[in-house]
Design an enzyme around this catalytic site. Structure first.
Site, mmCIF file in Angstrom:
data_model
loop_
_atom_site.group_PDB
_atom_site.id
_atom_site.type_symbol
_atom_site.label_atom_id
_atom_site.label_comp_id
_atom_site.label_asym_id
_atom_site.label_seq_id
_atom_site.Cartn_x
_atom_site.Cartn_y
_atom_site.Cartn_z
ATOM 1 N N MET A 142 49.031 39.794 34.066
ATOM 2 C CA MET A 142 48.687 38.546 33.372
ATOM 3 C C MET A 142 49.956 37.909 32.819
ATOM 4 O O MET A 142 50.736 38.565 32.122
ATOM 5 C CB MET A 142 47.714 38.816 32.217
ATOM 6 C CG MET A 142 46.286 39.206 32.616
ATOM 7 S SD MET A 142 45.393 37.996 33.599
ATOM 8 C CE MET A 142 45.447 36.535 32.561
ATOM 9 N N ASP B 107 37.054 33.816 37.752
ATOM 10 C CA ASP B 107 37.244 34.456 36.457
ATOM 11 C C ASP B 107 35.902 34.717 35.790
ATOM 12 O O ASP B 107 35.205 33.783 35.397
ATOM 13 C CB ASP B 107 38.100 33.561 35.550
ATOM 14 C CG ASP B 107 39.538 33.494 36.023
ATOM 15 O OD1 ASP B 107 40.170 34.570 36.094
ATOM 16 O OD2 ASP B 107 40.024 32.392 36.329
ATOM 17 N N HIS C 131 38.099 38.355 39.144
ATOM 18 C CA HIS C 131 38.887 38.868 38.023
ATOM 19 C C HIS C 131 37.939 39.079 36.855
ATOM 20 O O HIS C 131 37.496 38.114 36.238
ATOM 21 C CB HIS C 131 39.987 37.840 37.698
ATOM 22 C CG HIS C 131 40.823 38.189 36.511
ATOM 23 N ND1 HIS C 131 41.646 37.259 35.905
ATOM 24 C CD2 HIS C 131 40.996 39.348 35.832
ATOM 25 C CE1 HIS C 131 42.279 37.839 34.884
ATOM 26 N NE2 HIS C 131 41.897 39.091 34.821
ATOM 27 N N MET D 63 34.121 36.186 32.609
ATOM 28 C CA MET D 63 34.402 36.515 31.197
ATOM 29 C C MET D 63 33.091 36.732 30.456
ATOM 30 O O MET D 63 32.119 36.006 30.690
ATOM 31 C CB MET D 63 35.164 35.363 30.532
ATOM 32 C CG MET D 63 36.430 34.946 31.259
ATOM 33 S SD MET D 63 37.341 33.724 30.300
ATOM 34 C CE MET D 63 38.580 33.214 31.501
ATOM 35 N N HIS E 53 39.986 32.572 43.456
ATOM 36 C CA HIS E 53 40.010 33.403 42.255
ATOM 37 C C HIS E 53 38.848 33.006 41.336
ATOM 38 O O HIS E 53 38.731 31.841 40.946
ATOM 39 C CB HIS E 53 41.355 33.203 41.558
ATOM 40 C CG HIS E 53 41.603 34.100 40.389
ATOM 41 N ND1 HIS E 53 42.074 35.393 40.518
ATOM 42 C CD2 HIS E 53 41.466 33.898 39.059
ATOM 43 C CE1 HIS E 53 42.222 35.931 39.322
ATOM 44 N NE2 HIS E 53 41.854 35.045 38.412
ATOM 45 N N ASP F 252 48.903 35.784 37.190
ATOM 46 C CA ASP F 252 47.790 34.913 36.809
ATOM 47 C C ASP F 252 48.062 34.320 35.436
ATOM 48 O O ASP F 252 48.170 35.055 34.454
ATOM 49 C CB ASP F 252 46.495 35.739 36.795
ATOM 50 C CG ASP F 252 45.267 34.907 36.457
ATOM 51 O OD1 ASP F 252 45.378 33.665 36.360
ATOM 52 O OD2 ASP F 252 44.187 35.523 36.290
ATOM 53 N N SER G 73 42.202 29.138 40.958
ATOM 54 C CA SER G 73 41.217 29.648 40.013
ATOM 55 C C SER G 73 40.128 28.614 39.774
ATOM 56 O O SER G 73 40.380 27.501 39.313
ATOM 57 C CB SER G 73 41.876 30.000 38.675
ATOM 58 O OG SER G 73 40.868 30.207 37.712
ATOM 59 N N GLY H 61 45.154 27.733 38.473
ATOM 60 C CA GLY H 61 43.946 26.994 38.132
ATOM 61 C C GLY H 61 44.234 25.526 37.950
ATOM 62 O O GLY H 61 43.979 24.691 38.834
ATOM 63 N N SER H 62 44.817 25.177 36.804
ATOM 64 C CA SER H 62 45.054 23.764 36.510
ATOM 65 C C SER H 62 46.032 23.125 37.499
ATOM 66 O O SER H 62 45.901 21.937 37.801
ATOM 67 C CB SER H 62 45.523 23.593 35.063
ATOM 68 O OG SER H 62 46.421 24.603 34.686
ATOM 69 N N MET I 86 37.096 39.941 33.366
ATOM 70 C CA MET I 86 37.570 40.088 31.985
ATOM 71 C C MET I 86 36.358 40.451 31.146
ATOM 72 O O MET I 86 35.834 39.639 30.374
ATOM 73 C CB MET I 86 38.225 38.774 31.523
ATOM 74 C CG MET I 86 39.593 38.572 32.163
ATOM 75 S SD MET I 86 40.131 36.858 32.141
ATOM 76 C CE MET I 86 39.314 36.274 33.631
#
Ligand code: DX5
Ligand code: ZN
Length: 217
Positions: free
Chosen positions: A132, A30, A61, A32, A28, A170, A5, A192-193, A63
């Site tokens: 999620m 994100d 993705h 938002m 990925h 995710d 991510s 991600g992290s 959101m």
């Protein structure tokens, strides 16, 4: 498949950050809108710029509210998979149709508190189910194992031929949690992290992939 991510990347160096995860399967991204979730990231112009330099397919993705209005643009930009949230979508089938007509795989995401059962019918029109495993909005949160029964149920429906889907998880996926998610039946893992926080992202990707493969048997 492992999908790093970009949310955990350095946004001032996106082209370099994309190259650092070139051995992954999907990238990925994100999106938002500060309405569907209490955070704001990036939108279509930035995704178009990333698409132009990414060596791997984009997994967007979304959101966001109003996905029927905005999602097709991401498919037209060339994303491999575009996922919208069920909770934001009055007519998920129509969105799936538009995404596929624009050449993308269509994904449906459900938040931790959203039951799977309500969407079993419409999921026959989708290519990806994103379960999620944290509340959407932020990276670096803790994995919620209590949502895994939904992954197990979806895997069972894929195994029996009722659904044909990638099963993506995710949120909070790392070396301590990926085996559990893989055993439950997930086959696409967003991280991600765990990837961008690692000193060597390529090694982190390889490690996660090996753990998932071992857990899936
Ligand atoms: C959260 C995003 C995730 C997030 C995952 O709303 O959808 O993709 O980047 O980050 P980690 O892997 O750090 O939980
Ligand atoms: Zn995400």
């Amino acid at each position: 498949m492992i999908a790093p991510s970009l949310l955990s990347a350095d946004f001032a160096r996106l082209a370099d950050e994309v190259q650092r995860v070139a051995t992954a399967d999907w990238l990925h991204v994100d999106v938002m809108d500060a309405h569907f979730v209490p955070n704001l990231t990036l939108g279509l112009p930035v995704v178009q710029a990333i698409q132009a330099v990414s060596p791997i397919p984009l997994d967007c993705h979304l959101m966001i509210e109003d996905p029927e209005r905005w999602a097709p643009g991401y498919a037209e930009a060339g994303a491999r998979n575009v996922t919208v949230h069920a909770e934001a979508c009055p007519d998920p089938r129509a969105v799936a149709r538009d995404l596929q007509a624009a050449g993308a795989l269509a994904g449906l995401a459900i938040k931790p508190g959203t039951p799977l059962d309500a969407y079993l019918d419409v999921l026959t029109d989708f290519d990806t189910l994103l379960v999620m495993t944290v509340e959407p909005g932020f990276g670096g949160q803790s994995f919620m194992p209590e949502v895994l029964p939904k992954v197990r149920e979806a895997r069972r429906l894929v195994a029996t031929g009722h659904l044909q889907l990638f099963l993506e998880v995710d949120g909070g996926i790392n070396a301590d949690t990926i085996a559990e998610a893989a055993e439950a039946g997930a086959d696409v893992f967003v991280a991600g992290s765990a990837v961008y926080g690692a000193a060597d992202p390529a090694a982190a990707i390889a490690g996660l992939r090996a753990q998932a493969a071992a857990a899936r048997g």
